[in-house]
Motif scaffolding. Structure first.
Motif, PDB file in Angstrom:
ATOM      1  N   LEU A  58     -28.203  59.134 -25.853  1.00 23.16           N
ATOM      2  CA  LEU A  58     -28.082  58.027 -24.941  1.00 23.16           C
ATOM      3  C   LEU A  58     -28.853  56.690 -25.006  1.00 23.16           C
ATOM      4  O   LEU A  58     -30.424  56.735 -24.739  1.00 23.16           O
TER       5      LEU A  58
ATOM      6  N   LEU B  17     -29.780  54.508 -22.410  1.00 23.35           N
ATOM      7  CA  LEU B  17     -29.760  54.938 -20.896  1.00 23.35           C
ATOM      8  C   LEU B  17     -30.052  53.674 -19.784  1.00 23.35           C
ATOM      9  O   LEU B  17     -29.297  53.101 -19.312  1.00 23.35           O
TER      10      LEU B  17
ATOM     11  N   ALA C  68     -23.880  62.819 -29.001  1.00 18.76           N
ATOM     12  CA  ALA C  68     -25.066  61.495 -28.513  1.00 18.76           C
ATOM     13  C   ALA C  68     -25.340  63.407 -27.420  1.00 18.76           C
ATOM     14  O   ALA C  68     -26.439  63.528 -27.275  1.00 18.76           O
ATOM     15  N   PHE C  69     -24.467  62.587 -26.747  1.00 23.14           N
ATOM     16  CA  PHE C  69     -25.203  63.815 -25.247  1.00 23.14           C
ATOM     17  C   PHE C  69     -25.756  65.124 -25.281  1.00 23.14           C
ATOM     18  O   PHE C  69     -26.202  65.885 -25.131  1.00 23.14           O
TER      19      PHE C  69
ATOM     20  N   GLN D 226     -28.147  65.702 -27.486  1.00 22.00           N
ATOM     21  CA  GLN D 226     -29.385  66.039 -27.062  1.00 22.00           C
ATOM     22  C   GLN D 226     -29.423  67.661 -25.811  1.00 22.00           C
ATOM     23  O   GLN D 226     -30.329  67.767 -26.353  1.00 22.00           O
ATOM     24  N   ARG D 227     -28.526  67.301 -25.159  1.00 19.35           N
ATOM     25  CA  ARG D 227     -28.316  69.143 -24.021  1.00 19.35           C
ATOM     26  C   ARG D 227     -28.453  70.458 -24.777  1.00 19.35           C
ATOM     27  O   ARG D 227     -29.000  70.919 -24.572  1.00 19.35           O
TER      28      ARG D 227
ATOM     29  N   ARG E 201     -30.112  70.242 -28.563  1.00 19.36           N
ATOM     30  CA  ARG E 201     -30.853  70.747 -28.383  1.00 19.36           C
ATOM     31  C   ARG E 201     -31.999  70.736 -27.865  1.00 19.36           C
ATOM     32  O   ARG E 201     -33.000  71.622 -27.785  1.00 19.36           O
ATOM     33  N   HIS E 202     -32.220  70.328 -26.357  1.00 19.13           N
ATOM     34  CA  HIS E 202     -32.616  70.642 -25.537  1.00 19.13           C
ATOM     35  C   HIS E 202     -32.765  71.747 -25.399  1.00 19.13           C
ATOM     36  O   HIS E 202     -33.899  72.385 -24.885  1.00 19.13           O
TER      37      HIS E 202
ATOM     38  N   LEU F 282     -23.419  62.319 -15.863  1.00 23.38           N
ATOM     39  CA  LEU F 282     -24.201  60.869 -16.012  1.00 23.38           C
ATOM     40  C   LEU F 282     -23.311  59.343 -15.222  1.00 23.38           C
ATOM     41  O   LEU F 282     -23.673  58.980 -14.273  1.00 23.38           O
TER      42      LEU F 282
ATOM     43  N   ALA G 179     -34.082  53.816 -16.144  1.00 26.52           N
ATOM     44  CA  ALA G 179     -33.760  54.153 -17.926  1.00 26.52           C
ATOM     45  C   ALA G 179     -35.054  53.901 -18.058  1.00 26.52           C
ATOM     46  O   ALA G 179     -35.626  55.294 -19.126  1.00 26.52           O
TER      47      ALA G 179
ATOM     48  N   LEU H 248     -30.765  63.162 -11.721  1.00 24.01           N
ATOM     49  CA  LEU H 248     -30.573  62.391 -12.487  1.00 24.01           C
ATOM     50  C   LEU H 248     -31.839  62.136 -13.805  1.00 24.01           C
ATOM     51  O   LEU H 248     -31.822  62.094 -15.253  1.00 24.01           O
TER      52      LEU H 248
ATOM     53  N   ALA I 227     -31.085  64.612 -16.517  1.00 25.22           N
ATOM     54  CA  ALA I 227     -30.080  64.117 -17.932  1.00 25.22           C
ATOM     55  C   ALA I 227     -30.889  63.066 -17.894  1.00 25.22           C
ATOM     56  O   ALA I 227     -30.759  62.458 -19.356  1.00 25.22           O
ATOM     57  N   MET I 228     -31.515  61.906 -17.630  1.00 30.88           N
ATOM     58  CA  MET I 228     -32.550  60.939 -18.622  1.00 30.88           C
ATOM     59  C   MET I 228     -33.035  62.184 -19.253  1.00 30.88           C
ATOM     60  O   MET I 228     -33.816  61.201 -20.361  1.00 30.88           O
TER      61      MET I 228
ATOM     62  N   THR J 193     -33.454  65.060 -20.758  1.00 28.16           N
ATOM     63  CA  THR J 193     -32.927  65.195 -21.216  1.00 28.16           C
ATOM     64  C   THR J 193     -33.222  64.434 -23.180  1.00 28.16           C
ATOM     65  O   THR J 193     -32.909  64.568 -23.687  1.00 28.16           O
ATOM     66  N   GLN J 194     -32.270  63.000 -22.780  1.00 31.57           N
ATOM     67  CA  GLN J 194     -32.379  62.683 -23.445  1.00 31.57           C
ATOM     68  C   GLN J 194     -33.429  62.032 -24.726  1.00 31.57           C
ATOM     69  O   GLN J 194     -32.838  61.554 -25.836  1.00 31.57           O
ATOM     70  N   TYR J 195     -34.576  62.394 -24.774  1.00 28.62           N
ATOM     71  CA  TYR J 195     -35.341  62.558 -24.999  1.00 28.62           C
ATOM     72  C   TYR J 195     -36.180  63.592 -24.816  1.00 28.62           C
ATOM     73  O   TYR J 195     -37.262  63.497 -25.978  1.00 28.62           O
ATOM     74  N   SER J 196     -35.164  64.350 -25.614  1.00 23.20           N
ATOM     75  CA  SER J 196     -35.596  65.349 -25.565  1.00 23.20           C
ATOM     76  C   SER J 196     -37.185  66.623 -24.892  1.00 23.20           C
ATOM     77  O   SER J 196     -38.806  66.810 -25.323  1.00 23.20           O
TER      78      SER J 196
END
Lengths: 755, 755
Positions: A48, A50, A79-80, A83-84, A86-87, A130, B54, B130, B133-134, B136-139
């Protein structure tokens, strides 16, 4: 931005009929914001975006808190989810690896390919969490709605959906709508989002359109990664962003290849937009990924700014501003090619028309004045500036005839002539700058004056006047066009619609060559800030100094200080700081100056050094760099002429500075050393003015250090070009092996006396 | 920004010793980012500033993914908790109200005052969710650490904390540290955050400092709502942001009132920073709320850009760039006040020194060339440009003597003289522009040339040369200073340290008056983009056209096309597009031109119209607006001279355009109508050059429409000022009641022949 406060704007819009102009968007009550996947996701990894999401939430929450009913159609669950998932995989691998091998080998791990629908299912809850966490920060509630296009085809489902949404809006909740991807058919592979198959996102375009019509939304803002609709594929030579698109225009555009992310190419977007428009919802397609505008793209659109492409049913009369600029430029080119006498003729004709059509002008002006008076928006001072009179028009006509005279030798004048070699002659000649944009406030008499200056200098002109003088400006512009028509170039001067925002005009950097603001220093400052890449001729500060030397004549000192401060205190060339030589303190001269200032009711502020000399000092200045613009000034003490120069260099604005002294050597030192546009000896600051300088027409005063400096006459509207005439000469002819030698002989040109 | 890819930068830094220069930050391995409450929260309502959060997460994740070990010390739990509790209350009230009274009365509800520690407790979990979640978007994984300052005092606790953090870093996890507000003493009331008592946030400053030292972090980036440390309270006249602060400098600054949000005033921040510095961690205090820089403030700092205030132990030798600029300006003022002969003398002395010190120069140059060669970074072409030779120095000296001659009459020349009234005389005279910044690439011979131009025009000069020529530039600058010292003004020309970034220099808009880039068009474009508010003299595009008219002479056409394209194809004045009159197609002339281009190995691209005339066309152009800069050109067909003019207006860059014709009338029409800086008849485009034009020294070529246009000589470095000499004249003297009348008589001035 004040976002959280729950004040509400008056929203008079009734639902269900498309808005005709961008200016009506402010009243839009119900707004659907559609976020394409390109907006919600980052390009590189598919996670995402953000920052963009946060900014969108902020804007939506702000609009919601203004009392509007906001709905979001979003992408991003895939997308979320990606990442989730994958994470999760990385995390478990990471722990395992950390336990086994040590550290730092995470990077080589393979990322599994994930199925899009599974990602969507896994991501939807996180995405909503989110959104909720973000909207919570603006005290705004959200609700999740998952639909498919089919839900609109089933009458019962449609009614249920509609009633749920209405209920949510009634409760001041922002519905966040997404396609229910888990139940859609399997996706077509797409390589754009690395490792993920993208779901047929074009559904979101038609979904948003259907939803907008179903909910009778006033406005649908569809954000993706393109600026809007272009008349041909962007990137092609001369592809232009369409500002307003009408259903009938559809044939005039050529679609390019599909946009990078998502399958909803431009054609599908346009189809959806036209569908919504037909259903009564206005649509704007805009770029939600542009880093510079993202921060306020939604609010800018709602405020009526020119962002993206507006789909409108109503075709407004008249050309667009871009078309006007082009017409002006080509008209201007003909104007520049006329003989000087022909340009003079046009100006004189305009002067005549001001007298001939006096009645019509005064009648139009009367309407403006009455409207302004009844609205009560204008101060008495501004009303005075707005009103024309017979005598004002007469002196205007006289001024125009003077400009006609001074225009004789402006364009095409040879400044320099050089014989480069035999039969190779170079000339530097004056030419117009190109297209000028003049922005002026209430005074409508500005219009013919500026028009005459543009005509005299062969420049094309866009005129942007104040709304309050609309009727007067209109007739004055018509008369200007009538005058121009004697040589068939009425297009060279265009009056810009009052609907155009100054900020939008300042962005037309490929179309406009020079901006000249005529008005208050606030106006100038605002425009200097807004102008992106276009030079602005003007000055925003006038901190002028008068320095009284120890050898000053008492009478001259008093006269000059009085004139400089009191003749017209709000002028930019009025004195703001009086510098006094230390030796004059407690002398009769000093007392007389103070007495004079008191008599003239000038409020005195003391500089720190001056204050330190006094037992009881007037209020000390906050800053020595203050433009009072009123019957107020600062007095400061300096030790010497040199000290005065240093003070001015430190605190001045390089506008106009004066020395009062009888010592010629001191004066010449001051004049030489001081680095301001105007430096005077024993004369009032108020002489810094094009008329007083004898420049004829004044274009403005510039404190810039390049091009024009100080009061600017017609010459400030000219540039030069180099004309070389040869007989087949080449650079190689002049090389060591070549047959020719440079002569570089100056050929005398008949210098006219500059005036 | 490529954020997610897990490539790693080489990080050679060893922990535990403060970094000496900003340029070393790139190698920082372990970085603590401290986010003050002003950064994390919005000012208006106390909610979180989500966009900033973000963006910070994105930057931290990117740096983490480069292989660095990032830690965050955050505020924000109170703000999150406040919004959450408020939201809960509103939600329950809202539902209740909706059930009872209908709608839209939420706004008047009172918001209860909430206790800060309770808010913190309620908010911490949401804040962490938060962050998670943020990230996570960047692994990227995160972990929560709650501490109090006391934890550092207890030896056992400290060791435990340290070992936990090390373990997290080892596992590639970003620890997010916050004060454990639930267990701190009750807060002191503070009105800044409406409805919430703020917790003593200054703890976060010392917390971050302690943590950094404990963890032997290389760099602590402390973000708050101030730009950094000022030498006096910001807002005061001449308050300056301190770029680098040394522990010994502490007496030189005056602290102002505390910052708005939070109790940690500047003094506390400085104390914490100095503490960290002593412990071996470098510190930068910067603004994390500035909308323009927020997007990359952290990465900018790590990249060594001049952002905020850097606390450093090592005081570098020499003045700062701001000090250099000031020294240059005051030196330049003296330079401008010298007699023209004196300026000429300096230039001639410099020319002499180039010969006298030839050995030293060539030795220094040899070092540069050898370093460049061994590093293998420079191409052969660039190496050639870098190397000096005895003959290069000789011709340089000759050039300098020419500049000395042409400088005779540049500064202080009277352009215009007007008798405004009796004993009131106005002069417009030429003066230097002020402080020039010249940025040049590898060629060190640029330095004496540019220096001579600046001296001749009385301008102060900052020189920014390439790193690869550092030794040569250094000695050439020393010689320049030696020459300047004969009039005691060695400061007027400053060599900028190679450590200064061009981008930082381009931001000094109050200090520098004109930027002149000398180098590739990429350099110019880059600088035009970076220059904020400072004019740039230069051109970034040269799309020059040659138009072969139907009445062209065949020999002239071939010579001119050949010279224009092939003499020096990468020059900006080389031809890029050849326009051919339709009637010439399939004539011998056309075939000969094509043959010549083939012989010269010029690659031909066809314009769309040309392609349509051919059975087998060369590759069609992608754009008619292409600058090939190589042995390549586009050929396009036009119907007439007028069509050619239109084509050039549409696709050209207003640089230099040529007509080849024997018809004088057609030629004059072309010269008149075409709106380019240089328009030529029967001459090669390559004549567009200051030397060939006979302007003496060339400053550059400008395609701007104001100030200077086309090839620019010394005059491009001059502006004007107005000098008025009176005997106590006032504007009032000329009013209707006044005693004086304007004369506005032109007084002839002896025009020198311009050269």
């Amino acid at each position: 931005m004040h976002t959280g406060s729950i004040f509400r704007v008056p929203l008079t819009r009734s639902h269900g009929k498309a808005l005709a102009h961008r200016s009506e968007f402010r009243q839009a009550r119900r707004i659907v914001v559609k976020l394409g996947s390109a907006v919600v996701t980052r390009g590189d990894e598919g996670g995402l975006a953000l920052g963009r999401l946060a900014s969108i939430v902020e804007q939506v929450a702000m609009l919601q808190n203004q009392g509007r009913e906001m709905m979001i159609v979003t992408s991003g669950a895939v997308a979320f989810g990606k990442q989730r998932l994958r994470h999760e995989i990385l995390l478990s691998q990471s722990v395992r690896q950390a336990l086994h091998s040590g550290q730092n080998q995470l990077k080589e791990m393979a990322i599994p390919v994930l199925e899009a629908r599974a990602c969507a299912a896994a991501g939807q809850s996180g995405l909503m969490a989110l959104y909720e966490a973000m909207f919570t920060q603006y005290s705004t509630c959200t609700a999740q709605i998952l639909v498919t296009n089919l839900d609109f085809h089933d009458e019962q489902k449609r009614r249920n959906l509609s009633s749920t949404l209405h209920e949510l809006l009634r409760m001041n909740i922002v519905p966040i709508i997404n396609t229910n991807d888990a139940v859609v058919p399997p996706p077509v592979p797409n390589s754009d989002l690395q490792g993920v198959n993208v779901i047929s996102i074009k559904d979101n375009d038609s979904l948003a359109a259907r939803l907008s019509v179903e909910m009778k939304a006033d406005l649908l803002i569809a954000l993706s990664d393109v600026e809007g609709l272009y008349d041909r594929p962007p990137g092609m030579d001369n592809a232009k962003l369409i500002d307003i698109f009408y259903p009938g225009d559809q044939q005039s555009i050529t679609y390019g290849s599909k946009s990078r992310v998502g399958m909803g190419g431009m054609e599908a977007k346009v189809k959806a937009a036209l569908w919504a428009l037909q259903g009564g919802t206005s649509v704007v397609i805009a770029n939600g990924t542009h880093p510079k505008v993202t921060g306020h793209v939604i609010t800018d659109i709602v405020e009526g700014k020119k962002v993206g492409t507006f789909f409108s049913e109503v075709k407004p009369a008249g050309p667009t501003i871009e078309q006007q600029t082009e017409m002006a430029r080509s008209g201007g080119r003909v104007l520049a090619s006329l003989l000087p006498e022909e340009r003079g003729e046009i100006i004189c004709r305009l002067a005549e028309l001001l007298t001939e059509k006096k009645e019509d002008i005064l009648n139009a002006n009367k309407r403006d004045v009455e409207l302004a008076r009844s609205s009560g928006r204008l101060s008495l001072q501004l009303l005075n500036r707005l009103s024309l009179s017979s005598s004002k028009l007469n002196s205007l006509a006289i001024g125009l005839r003077q400009i006609a005279v001074s225009s004789k030798d402006s364009v095409g004048r040879v400044l320099r002539k050089t014989r480069i070699a035999n039969n190779l002659e170079l000339e530097q000649i004056t030419v117009p700058i190109g297209v000028l944009l003049v922005i002026f406030e209430s005074r409508p008499d500005c219009l013919p004056q500026v028009a005459a200056l543009a005509i005299a200098s062969g420049n094309a002109l866009l005129l942007k006047g104040g709304k309050e003088a609309a009727h007067t400006n209109k007739i004055l512009h018509q008369l200007t066009q009538e005058a121009l028509s004697i040589h068939g170039i009425q297009d060279a001067i265009q009056l810009v619609s009052t609907r155009e925002e100054v900020e939008d005009l300042c962005r037309l950097d490929k179309l406009i060559d020079l901006i000249i603001p005529r008005g208050s220093s606030e106006l100038v400052r605002e425009i200097q800030k807004a102008a992106k890449g276009i030079p602005v001729l003007g000055h925003s500060e006038g901190i002028c100094h008068v320095y009284i030397d120890s050898e000053a004549s008492i009478d001259k000192a008093i006269d000059i200080v009085k004139d400089s401060k009191c003749d017209y205190p709000s002028a930019c060339n009025a004195m703001e700081t009086l510098l006094v030589h230390r030796d004059l303190l407690r002398t009769p001269m000093f007392d007389q100056i103070i007495d004079m200032l008191r008599t003239e009711e000038v409020k005195i502020h003391a500089g720190p050094k001056f204050a330190s000399y006094l037992t009881f000092s007037p209020s000390e200045v906050k800053s020595l760099r203050t433009e009072y613009g009123d019957l107020e000034c600062c007095i400061e003490v300096v030790d010497s002429m040199q000290d005065a120069v240093d003070h001015v260099h430190k605190y001045g604005s390089s506008h106009t500075d004066v020395i009062v002294t009888e010592n010629e050597e001191t004066a010449e030192q001051f004049l030489q050393q001081l680095d301001s546009a105007c430096v005077f000896w024993n004369a009032s600051t108020r002489f810094a003015d094009g008329y007083r300088f004898g420049l004829g027409a004044e274009v403005g005063i510039s404190t810039a250090r390049i091009h024009a400096r100080g009061p600017v006459g017609l010459e400030g509207l000219l540039t030069t070009k180099w004309v070389l005439r040869g007989e087949g000469h080449t650079a190689a002819d002049f090389s060591e092996q070549g047959s020719m030698k440079f002569l570089h002989e100056n050929i005398p040109v008949s210098h006219r006396t500059l005036n």
